[in-house]
Design an enzyme around this catalytic site. Sequence first.
Site, PDB file in Angstrom:
ATOM      1  N   ASN A  91      43.235  46.961  37.009  1.00  0.00           N
ATOM      2  CA  ASN A  91      42.407  46.475  35.908  1.00  0.00           C
ATOM      3  C   ASN A  91      43.023  45.302  35.159  1.00  0.00           C
ATOM      4  OD1 ASN A  91      40.387  46.785  33.532  1.00  0.00           O
ATOM      5  ND2 ASN A  91      42.389  47.137  32.574  1.00  0.00           N
ATOM      6  N   SER A 142      36.826  43.839  39.550  1.00  0.00           N
ATOM      7  CA  SER A 142      36.546  42.439  39.819  1.00  0.00           C
ATOM      8  C   SER A 142      35.664  41.909  38.690  1.00  0.00           C
ATOM      9  CB  SER A 142      35.885  42.289  41.195  1.00  0.00           C
ATOM     10  OG  SER A 142      35.591  40.944  41.472  1.00  0.00           O
ATOM     11  N   TYR A 156      39.012  31.421  37.427  1.00  0.00           N
ATOM     12  CA  TYR A 156      38.716  32.855  37.354  1.00  0.00           C
ATOM     13  C   TYR A 156      37.915  33.304  38.571  1.00  0.00           C
ATOM     14  CZ  TYR A 156      37.396  37.294  35.121  1.00  0.00           C
ATOM     15  OH  TYR A 156      37.216  38.618  34.822  1.00  0.00           O
ATOM     16  N   LYS A 160      38.733  36.020  41.594  1.00  0.00           N
ATOM     17  CA  LYS A 160      37.876  37.188  41.825  1.00  0.00           C
ATOM     18  C   LYS A 160      37.228  37.159  43.206  1.00  0.00           C
ATOM     19  CE  LYS A 160      38.568  39.269  37.894  1.00  0.00           C
ATOM     20  NZ  LYS A 160      39.346  40.534  37.869  1.00  0.00           N
ATOM     21  N   THR A 191      34.541  44.113  25.756  1.00  0.00           N
ATOM     22  CA  THR A 191      35.988  44.305  25.878  1.00  0.00           C
ATOM     23  C   THR A 191      36.681  43.164  25.144  1.00  0.00           C
ATOM     24  OG1 THR A 191      36.181  42.999  27.907  1.00  0.00           O
ATOM     25  CG2 THR A 191      35.618  45.331  28.148  1.00  0.00           C
TER      26      THR A 191
END
Length: 287
Positions: A91, A142, A156, A160, A191
């Site tokens: 994670n 992911s 990014y 991924k 988050t």
Amino acid sequence: MTEQNDNVTEKKVWFITGAGRGMGTDIAKAALAAGHAVVATGRNPEKVTQAVGASEDLLALKLDVTDPAAAEAAVQAAVDRFGRIDVLVNNAGNFYAGFFEEITPEDFRTQIETTMFGPMNVTRAALPVLRAQRSGLLVTISSTAGIAGGEFLTAYAASKFGVEGWAESLAPEVAPFGIRTMIVEPGFFRTELLTPESTQYAESTIEDYAERTRQTVAAWRSMDGQQGGDPAKLAKALLQLAELNEPPLRFAAGADAVGVFEARAKELQEQADARRELSSNLAHEDA
């Protein structure tokens, strides 16, 4: 492998990276609430304990996922404490955003080191344990950016997309040993990914990009704390999926993620159809 008391060895053991904040904290809390033992890792184990909450079933460890030796040490500590690892959740992550020309090569590599090579380092350390057990589940967090790239996402999305290809290819390699893999593609969840602690924006240095950079950064900063997805619900969903004999290879996390899956599937089909005749006539004449 050290002997453990029956109470500990009867529990499933979850090993979670990036558990000091964000989604990792929610997953660790949900696993503990479900009666599992949890190895929760982060750069600062004290912050991990504060975030997750002290428990006799919790082992908080320091781990920088970019350090292969640290990953091996953390896995060994987990086995020393609990005797096994049943679910590994990769994670830990960060986010370098910006236009490709403005992201420095160093920052681009740092993104790859953390969010692509990080999961690889931890998984490489854990696989001998899972193979010996002939069981285990590898969960890789992911992103929808691993399904569809986009503006401002070059670093990014590259990491991924790399994780997606690695995890999908790893699945048949480890399946004969009773090890399953699951790739999780969250959409926008509330988050800490868009907070200043997790997101770094490339410095605006090229005038041609300046206005689009200003607008994009402002839009993303305004989304921080307003995302629709509930990470606590996602954590519970992951626990549910982890109990399946055959977890899905991919899990679209969130209604927006389902939309990305559907749009990409439609786009790929359209692209296959658009030049089907040309694509299908590229073989040697004697083939």
